[in-house]
Design an enzyme around this catalytic site. Structure first.
Site, PDB file in Angstrom:
ATOM      1  N   ARG A 173     -18.732  21.585 -34.077  1.00  0.00           N
ATOM      2  CA  ARG A 173     -18.306  22.997 -34.063  1.00  0.00           C
ATOM      3  C   ARG A 173     -19.504  23.940 -33.949  1.00  0.00           C
ATOM      4  NH1 ARG A 173     -17.358  25.568 -38.544  1.00  0.00           N
ATOM      5  NH2 ARG A 173     -16.491  23.770 -39.629  1.00  0.00           N
ATOM      6  N   TYR A 225      -4.076  40.118 -19.310  1.00  0.00           N
ATOM      7  CA  TYR A 225      -3.430  38.942 -19.868  1.00  0.00           C
ATOM      8  C   TYR A 225      -2.764  39.347 -21.193  1.00  0.00           C
ATOM      9  CZ  TYR A 225      -2.693  34.101 -21.089  1.00  0.00           C
ATOM     10  OH  TYR A 225      -2.120  32.910 -21.404  1.00  0.00           O
ATOM     11  N   ASP A 253     -12.646  40.331 -17.644  1.00  0.00           N
ATOM     12  CA  ASP A 253     -11.964  39.044 -17.506  1.00  0.00           C
ATOM     13  C   ASP A 253     -11.956  38.710 -16.013  1.00  0.00           C
ATOM     14  OD1 ASP A 253     -10.133  36.943 -17.232  1.00  0.00           O
ATOM     15  OD2 ASP A 253      -9.034  37.558 -19.028  1.00  0.00           O
ATOM     16  N   LYS A 299      -8.286  27.675 -15.698  1.00  0.00           N
ATOM     17  CA  LYS A 299      -7.753  28.051 -14.385  1.00  0.00           C
ATOM     18  C   LYS A 299      -8.661  27.516 -13.265  1.00  0.00           C
ATOM     19  CE  LYS A 299      -4.764  30.119 -17.016  1.00  0.00           C
ATOM     20  NZ  LYS A 299      -4.903  31.524 -17.406  1.00  0.00           N
TER      21      LYS A 299
END
Ligand SMILES: *Cc1c(COP(=O)(O)O)cnc(C)c1O
Length: 399
Positions: A61, A114, A187, A212
């Site tokens: 992490r 979005y 974005d 994507k």
């Protein structure tokens, strides 16, 4: 062995292939391995370590090797100083907003974004943590100027915007932000860094849903924030470590592999989407087509200035028909799949009904329901052929 670096003196395609990969120091393998380990061996005396530090090999992490390799590649493709990769595009967006915004700060964001951006900023950070929000149509820079307040910390835009494909002028909005001491995040998911590089246009951050185009194969989720190290250090320390949206090493590796062919795939997406948009425009049963590559698109001029070589693979269109007819049309498609997501190799279509909660923010032509269509890299004749046969089975005639 190792130590091959591919800096900005190399072309985009060469960097897509090579950056982040190297000869493995241990085995001599010409592909770096996947390291599926949660932890790394501690030094003799670990008590001085900061368990919340980022970057070094401590705990996955905090930073792992596969995520580091992917960060190198994305930073290079975006033309940015540093990059953070996380588990999804939304993890990247929430990580960015969480680290940058405080109670009493003001954020301006695009009316077309979005849906999670709307939820995060306008509902969650606003209602729960007192962040002020203004939603504006950022396709007109004057609206952004008018919304600026003394406490404006961040402007967040999406261009092309999901799902209406409206275009905002990155350079002009970056100038407005910087004149007023604010930051601009973009974005860039719809364009991908192959077609548009916001940082080169003056933005402070470029955010991608790696899920994507960059992965491109519809089989892994990821997200990235690229920008100046000075800010990314803060985002890494606050969000990556403490919000915990860690990308799995395997997904980072898959995305790394997918990104190699980003330039080749994008060329085909650009070409196919333009051809499909032009074909749809000729059909009498089609009520509108929104694609920034079409000359009559409202944002075409700005898009042509900031997107190069193409306009991406996503378009929107509607049928002159009722709700159920839109659904019937989709049920006749064979090559094109009805599913959310976009930027995959395969063509994907979603029917967004007339009851979308943000419909009031969209242009009039969207008000009868519309499709978001992510045009894939299949043979364009087969994509158009599929649209044609489905329209005809639905009862329309085609040209
Ligand atoms: C899909 C998408 C996101 C969210 O990314 P996930 O990887 O699904 O979390 C953010 N922005 C845009 C424009 C998107 O299309």
């Amino acid at each position: 062995m190792g130590k091959h670096t591919f800096g900005s003196e190399y072309g985009f395609q060469t960097r897509a292939v090579h950056t982040g990969n190297d000869v493995d120091g241990e085995t001599g393998a010409i592909k770096r391995p996947i390291t599926m380990a949660n932890s790394y061996e501690l030094p003799y005396d670990p008590t001085d370590l900061n368990w919340s530090s980022a970057g070094g090999n401590l705990y996955t992490r905090n930073g792992g090797s596969n995520q580091k390799y992917l960060q190198e590649k994305i930073a290079s493709l975006e033309g940015g100083e540093d990059c953070i990769v996380l588990a999804s595009g939304v993890a990247a967006l929430s990580g960015l907003f969480f680290a940058l915004l405080e109670k009493g700060d003001h954020v301006i964001f695009s009316s077309v974004t979005y849906i999670a951006v709307y939820r995060l900023l306008h509902e969650l950070l606003n209602n729960k943590f007192g962040v002020e929000t203004t939603i504006v149509d950022t396709s007109d820079v004057e609206n952004v100027k008018k919304a600026i307040r003394p406490n404006t910390k961040l402007i967040h835009i999406e261009t092309p915007g999901n799902p209406t494909l409206n275009i905002s002028d990155i350079r002009a909005i970056a100038d407005v932000a910087h004149e007023h001491g604010a930051l601009l995040s973009v974005d860039n998911t719809f364009a991908s860094p192959f077609n548009q590089r916001p940082i080169e246009l003056g933005a402070d951050f470029s955010v991608e849903s790696l899920t994507k185009y960059i992965n491109g194969h519809g089989d892994a989720m990821g997200g990235s924030i690229t920008g100046k190290k000075e800010y990314l250090d803060i985002i890494r320390a606050q969000s990556q470590i403490n919000l915990g949206g860690t990308i799995s090493p395997f997904n980072a590796w898959l995305i790394m592999r997918g990104a190699v062919t980003l330039p080749l795939r994008m060329k085909q997406h650009n070409e196919n989407a333009l051809a499909v948009a032009k074909w749809l425009q000729k059909q009498d049963c089609v009520s509108f087509v929104a694609y920034p590559g079409l000359e009559d698109h409202k944002g075409h001029e700005i898009a042509a200035k900031q997107m190069n070589p193409g306009f991406g693979g996503v378009l929107s269109f509607g049928l002159k028909a009722d709700h159920d007819t839109h659904n019937r049309f989709v049920s006749h498609l064979n090559v094109i799949t009805s599913a959310v997501s976009l930027g995959h190799d395969e063509s994907l279509i979603v029917f967004l009904g007339e009851n979308d909660e943000r419909q009031y923010l969209y242009p009039d032509e969207f008000s009868n329901g519309f499709f978001r269509f992510s045009v894939g890299i299949e043979d364009v004749e087969d994509i158009i052929g599929d649209l044609r046969q489905a329209l005809e089975k639905t009862g329309f005639s085609t040209k």
